[in-house]
Write a protein that holds these residues in place. Structure first.
Motif, PDB file in Angstrom:
ATOM      1  N   CYS A   1       0.756  -1.262  -0.082  1.00 25.84           N
ATOM      2  CA  CYS A   1       0.132   0.207   0.106  1.00 25.84           C
ATOM      3  C   CYS A   1       0.814   1.116  -0.118  1.00 25.84           C
TER       4      CYS A   1
ATOM      5  N   SER B   1       0.441   4.220   0.967  1.00 25.89           N
ATOM      6  CA  SER B   1      -0.067   5.190   2.059  1.00 25.89           C
ATOM      7  C   SER B   1       0.405   4.786   3.416  1.00 25.89           C
TER       8      SER B   1
ATOM      9  N   GLN C   1       1.300  -1.480   4.071  1.00 24.28           N
ATOM     10  CA  GLN C   1       0.717  -2.866   4.217  1.00 24.28           C
ATOM     11  C   GLN C   1       0.918  -3.750   3.193  1.00 24.28           C
TER      12      GLN C   1
HETATM   13 ZN   LIG Z   1      -2.946   1.087   3.599  1.00 23.46          ZN
END
Ligand SMILES: [Zn+2]
Length: 133
Positions: free
Chosen positions: A102, A104, A107
């Motif tokens: 991810c 941002s 993850q």
């Molecule tokens: Zn995330």
């Protein structure tokens, strides 16, 4: 042959034997043995000799407590590396999924392969990003 096994069993009784650290040492011995054939100089030759001596010393040692403490230290020191290695292994075995990070929250998100361009929603932070699977 049976007699030899008996003798070996008796010899190894109360001795430490092989653990993960010793397997790692043997791996280093094998690699440096090969390298010593190709790399000029004596560096890998001595690494090979020292590695063999050290792993034999640990294998036949009767100080089991110290040896297992060494092994625990080795396991602790390499826990992160070994975990990411086993993760890499299981991911390369997983042919039906893609793994993305991810953007941002970093993850890792696992999605099925072969769906074309899809919008992925991060299960942790809810952020969305587009990837080709
Ligand atoms: Zn995330």
């Amino acid at each position: 042959m049976g007699r030899f096994r008996d003798r070996l069993t008796r010899f190894m009784y109360g001795r430490y034997g092989v653990d993960q650290l010793n397997r790692f040492l043997m791996g280093i011995v094998m690699i440096s043995l090969v390298l010593s054939l190709f790399v000029p100089g004596r560096v890998f030759y001595w690494i090979t000799v020292l590695g063999i001596l050290l792993s034999y010393f640990r294998m036949f040692s009767k100080n089991i407590r110290s040896r297992s403490q060494e092994n625990n230290k080795y396991l602790q020191a390499t826990a992160g590396i070994r975990r990411s290695f086993s993760r890499m292994k299981s991911r390369s075995r997983d042919k039906s999924h893609c793994y993305f990070k991810c953007p941002s929250c970093r993850q890792t998100v696992r999605v099925p392969k072969g769906k074309g361009k899809i919008c992925i929603t991060c299960p942790k932070c809810g952020g969305e990003f587009v990837k080709r699977t």
